[in-house]
Write a protein that holds these residues in place. Sequence first.
Motif, PDB file in Angstrom:
ATOM      1  N   LEU A 227       0.720  -1.402   0.370  1.00 61.53           N
ATOM      2  CA  LEU A 227      -0.041   0.007   0.247  1.00 61.53           C
ATOM      3  C   LEU A 227       0.369   0.758   0.441  1.00 61.53           C
ATOM      4  CD1 LEU A 227      -2.630   1.509   0.300  1.00 61.53           C
ATOM      5  CD2 LEU A 227      -2.932   1.059   2.772  1.00 61.53           C
ATOM      6  N   MET A 228       1.877   1.585   0.942  1.00 61.09           N
ATOM      7  CA  MET A 228       2.533   2.011   0.778  1.00 61.09           C
ATOM      8  C   MET A 228       4.124   2.818  -1.097  1.00 61.09           C
ATOM      9  SD  MET A 228       4.167   2.340   4.699  1.00 61.09           S
ATOM     10  CE  MET A 228       4.726   0.520   4.836  1.00 61.09           C
ATOM     11  N   GLN A 229       4.183   1.176  -0.605  1.00 62.84           N
ATOM     12  CA  GLN A 229       4.678   1.587  -2.123  1.00 62.84           C
ATOM     13  C   GLN A 229       3.621   2.360  -3.684  1.00 62.84           C
ATOM     14  OE1 GLN A 229       5.867  -2.666  -2.749  1.00 62.84           O
ATOM     15  NE2 GLN A 229       7.437  -2.508  -2.862  1.00 62.84           N
ATOM     16  N   ALA A 230       2.219   1.576  -3.243  1.00 60.24           N
ATOM     17  CA  ALA A 230       1.160   1.912  -4.367  1.00 60.24           C
ATOM     18  C   ALA A 230       0.817   3.409  -4.536  1.00 60.24           C
ATOM     19  CB  ALA A 230      -0.209   1.606  -4.145  1.00 60.24           C
ATOM     20  N   ILE A 231       1.532   4.404  -3.199  1.00 60.48           N
ATOM     21  CA  ILE A 231       0.989   5.499  -2.700  1.00 60.48           C
ATOM     22  C   ILE A 231       2.380   6.261  -3.314  1.00 60.48           C
ATOM     23  CG2 ILE A 231       0.612   6.894  -0.551  1.00 60.48           C
ATOM     24  CD1 ILE A 231      -1.062   5.603   0.560  1.00 60.48           C
ATOM     25  N   LEU A 232       3.683   6.080  -3.046  1.00 68.84           N
ATOM     26  CA  LEU A 232       4.302   6.310  -3.667  1.00 68.84           C
ATOM     27  C   LEU A 232       4.466   6.539  -5.147  1.00 68.84           C
ATOM     28  CD1 LEU A 232       6.945   5.027  -0.953  1.00 68.84           C
ATOM     29  CD2 LEU A 232       6.757   8.001  -1.301  1.00 68.84           C
ATOM     30  N   TYR A 233       4.192   5.244  -5.480  1.00 66.96           N
ATOM     31  CA  TYR A 233       4.161   5.191  -7.356  1.00 66.96           C
ATOM     32  C   TYR A 233       3.236   7.015  -7.370  1.00 66.96           C
ATOM     33  CZ  TYR A 233       4.026   3.021 -12.157  1.00 66.96           C
ATOM     34  OH  TYR A 233       4.369   2.894 -12.875  1.00 66.96           O
TER      35      TYR A 233
ATOM     36  N   ARG B  30      12.688   5.683  -5.818  1.00 66.36           N
ATOM     37  CA  ARG B  30      13.555   4.756  -5.592  1.00 66.36           C
ATOM     38  C   ARG B  30      14.401   4.889  -4.789  1.00 66.36           C
ATOM     39  NH1 ARG B  30      16.012   5.391 -11.913  1.00 66.36           N
ATOM     40  NH2 ARG B  30      14.378   3.673 -12.950  1.00 66.36           N
ATOM     41  N   ILE B  31      14.563   6.069  -4.062  1.00 77.12           N
ATOM     42  CA  ILE B  31      15.108   5.651  -2.675  1.00 77.12           C
ATOM     43  C   ILE B  31      14.479   5.605  -1.152  1.00 77.12           C
ATOM     44  CG2 ILE B  31      15.674   7.283  -0.748  1.00 77.12           C
ATOM     45  CD1 ILE B  31      18.195   7.110  -3.089  1.00 77.12           C
ATOM     46  N   LEU B  32      13.277   5.925  -1.300  1.00 80.92           N
ATOM     47  CA  LEU B  32      12.295   5.903  -0.439  1.00 80.92           C
ATOM     48  C   LEU B  32      11.793   4.347  -0.569  1.00 80.92           C
ATOM     49  CD1 LEU B  32      10.230   8.505   0.067  1.00 80.92           C
ATOM     50  CD2 LEU B  32      11.474   8.050   1.128  1.00 80.92           C
ATOM     51  N   ASN B  33      11.563   3.521  -2.424  1.00 85.41           N
ATOM     52  CA  ASN B  33      11.100   2.416  -2.393  1.00 85.41           C
ATOM     53  C   ASN B  33      11.765   0.881  -1.448  1.00 85.41           C
ATOM     54  OD1 ASN B  33       9.324   0.305  -3.039  1.00 85.41           O
ATOM     55  ND2 ASN B  33      10.403   0.265  -5.158  1.00 85.41           N
ATOM     56  N   GLN B  34      13.751   0.955  -1.164  1.00 86.80           N
ATOM     57  CA  GLN B  34      14.199   0.577  -1.656  1.00 86.80           C
ATOM     58  C   GLN B  34      13.942   0.152   0.282  1.00 86.80           C
ATOM     59  OE1 GLN B  34      18.057   2.401  -2.234  1.00 86.80           O
ATOM     60  NE2 GLN B  34      18.477   2.835  -0.207  1.00 86.80           N
ATOM     61  N   TYR B  35      13.923   1.265   1.081  1.00 82.42           N
ATOM     62  CA  TYR B  35      13.614   1.080   2.271  1.00 82.42           C
ATOM     63  C   TYR B  35      12.528   0.027   2.591  1.00 82.42           C
ATOM     64  CZ  TYR B  35      17.101   3.838   3.231  1.00 82.42           C
ATOM     65  OH  TYR B  35      18.096   5.203   3.040  1.00 82.42           O
ATOM     66  N   LEU B  36      11.195   0.143   1.674  1.00 84.01           N
ATOM     67  CA  LEU B  36      10.603  -0.915   1.968  1.00 84.01           C
ATOM     68  C   LEU B  36      10.156  -1.802   0.998  1.00 84.01           C
ATOM     69  CD1 LEU B  36       7.421   1.964   0.525  1.00 84.01           C
ATOM     70  CD2 LEU B  36       7.600   1.629   3.396  1.00 84.01           C
ATOM     71  N   CYS B  37      10.976  -1.916   0.204  1.00 85.30           N
ATOM     72  CA  CYS B  37      11.602  -3.384  -0.402  1.00 85.30           C
ATOM     73  C   CYS B  37      12.280  -3.907   0.918  1.00 85.30           C
ATOM     74  CB  CYS B  37      12.711  -2.826  -1.695  1.00 85.30           C
ATOM     75  SG  CYS B  37      11.045  -2.978  -3.076  1.00 85.30           S
TER      76      CYS B  37
ATOM     77  N   GLY C 215       5.535 -10.515  -4.468  1.00 88.49           N
ATOM     78  CA  GLY C 215       4.858 -10.160  -6.097  1.00 88.49           C
ATOM     79  C   GLY C 215       5.252  -8.533  -6.548  1.00 88.49           C
ATOM     80  N   TRP C 216       3.700  -7.950  -5.796  1.00 85.72           N
ATOM     81  CA  TRP C 216       4.030  -6.512  -5.826  1.00 85.72           C
ATOM     82  C   TRP C 216       4.374  -6.090  -5.774  1.00 85.72           C
ATOM     83  CZ3 TRP C 216      -1.841  -6.920  -3.201  1.00 85.72           C
ATOM     84  CH2 TRP C 216      -2.458  -7.921  -4.231  1.00 85.72           C
ATOM     85  N   ALA C 217       5.223  -6.462  -4.815  1.00 81.82           N
ATOM     86  CA  ALA C 217       6.164  -5.503  -4.074  1.00 81.82           C
ATOM     87  C   ALA C 217       7.702  -5.320  -5.239  1.00 81.82           C
ATOM     88  CB  ALA C 217       7.241  -6.131  -3.141  1.00 81.82           C
ATOM     89  N   TRP C 218       7.979  -7.131  -6.085  1.00 82.77           N
ATOM     90  CA  TRP C 218       8.895  -6.743  -6.657  1.00 82.77           C
ATOM     91  C   TRP C 218       8.717  -6.104  -8.151  1.00 82.77           C
ATOM     92  CZ3 TRP C 218      10.655 -12.186  -6.521  1.00 82.77           C
ATOM     93  CH2 TRP C 218      11.323 -12.895  -5.427  1.00 82.77           C
ATOM     94  N   LYS C 219       7.693  -6.236  -8.307  1.00 87.55           N
ATOM     95  CA  LYS C 219       6.339  -5.472  -9.631  1.00 87.55           C
ATOM     96  C   LYS C 219       7.317  -3.951  -9.254  1.00 87.55           C
ATOM     97  CE  LYS C 219       4.312  -3.998 -13.464  1.00 87.55           C
ATOM     98  NZ  LYS C 219       4.676  -4.772 -14.523  1.00 87.55           N
ATOM     99  N   PHE C 220       7.151  -3.206  -8.205  1.00 91.27           N
ATOM    100  CA  PHE C 220       7.177  -1.461  -8.128  1.00 91.27           C
ATOM    101  C   PHE C 220       8.772  -1.325  -7.976  1.00 91.27           C
ATOM    102  CE2 PHE C 220       2.797  -1.856  -5.717  1.00 91.27           C
ATOM    103  CZ  PHE C 220       1.814  -0.980  -6.377  1.00 91.27           C
ATOM    104  N   ALA C 221       8.932  -2.641  -7.570  1.00 90.56           N
ATOM    105  CA  ALA C 221      11.210  -2.296  -7.539  1.00 90.56           C
ATOM    106  C   ALA C 221      11.471  -2.435  -8.272  1.00 90.56           C
ATOM    107  CB  ALA C 221      11.270  -3.259  -5.875  1.00 90.56           C
ATOM    108  N   GLU C 222      10.230  -2.843  -9.666  1.00 94.65           N
ATOM    109  CA  GLU C 222      10.999  -2.352 -11.468  1.00 94.65           C
ATOM    110  C   GLU C 222      12.351  -3.525 -11.576  1.00 94.65           C
ATOM    111  OE1 GLU C 222      12.061   1.898 -12.126  1.00 94.65           O
ATOM    112  OE2 GLU C 222      12.940   1.602 -10.201  1.00 94.65           O
TER     113      GLU C 222
END
Length: 394
Positions: free
Chosen positions: A30-36, A48-55, A135-142
């Motif tokens: 959910l946090m990744q989707a909001i950032l996206y 990408r900086i913030l998403n790496q901490y979520l991943c 799977g969703w997290a990896w999608k947001f992580a490109e």
Amino acid sequence: MSLLTSLKRSSMAHLLLAINFFMSGLAINLMQAILYVSLRPFSVYWYRILNQYLCYSLNCQFVFLAEWWAGSETILYIDKDSLEKYYNKEHGYLIMNHSYEIDWLMGFLLCERIGVLGNCKAYAKSSIQFVPTMGWAWKFAEFVFLQRSWDKDKEIIGRQITELVNHPTPIALLLFAEGTRYTKEKHEASLKFAKEKNLPLLKHHLTPRVKGFTTSVPYMKGKVGGLYDVTLCVKECHPVEPTITNLLNVKYVEAHMYMQRIPFEEVPEDEEGASKWLHELYVKKDKMVDSFKKTGSFFETSGVPRLEPFTLPRRWYSLLNTAGWAMVTLPMVCYVLISLLFSGSLCHFTLGVLMVAAIVYLFYLLIGLTKINRSSSYGKSNQHVDGTLSEKTE
């Protein structure tokens, strides 16, 4: 068997792990989707900086399972000068053998200890991107998700790698060049193909599928500092099979990992040269695995210069992260489930049972993604024997 071990092996403990993983994972998604939708259109850099901490927060729960829950360890054979100079200081392209259910997870242990776990990327089957949480997290992580169609995959590889090499912090991009995990049946098909194409005959690996590699190399030139040759083995006499299920059941697994940094400029850019280079790399890997299986050492009969084994110190972050999420998710979810199951209402009881069943199903679906006996048609069609990246993980 100690009381703690017995408790860890119980179905209730596994249920609590599943609840924590999926509730925290959905929160991370959910946090990744909001950032996206809110940040990425304006600043890919900060997304990408913030998403790496979520991943990292999700990935290190796998590390917690291996090193804190099961107490497992990865024994390293790495040149220490290269470790200090290059690791976590440049984009890295990792070529790893694919022999066990948990080879990727033991690699996660290394990535956690050198500080790149949040930026681990990989080539993966397109179907995985639809799996909730991971799977969703990896999608947001490109991640580089491939579709079993070479015409489409060639375009995907070029587009995705062009994006990834512009990442603001060092990434580790993993390729299982064999395309699918080793089994005897797949190995027989691989040997048949290698004989037909006059390629090296490998004893412990499948013939690498070269197209994904040769297509990737030109997009990385000048952007990726090093290619990392990674070979992982578990001793033949090891009493525990290296599986996720055994880790869940608190069984210690000890993996041995050799890693060599190769300057990327040494990798040929042309397709023919890169293809030959990759095959030669797998000949080296095969000699090392053969030596390890026969002598317990990567170096005894392989001709590869000897490196002394060592381990990097275990860090507390994966334990603290998992415990922190547990303090948030478990009281809330357990309260809701207990309220539903003991409400006296058949409708509420049924809803509670369905919630538990859904969590358990998704948890074991993830475990199922690592199973070695999942289907693969290596060598059974032209699509799979011509070297294309039709499958990246089981």
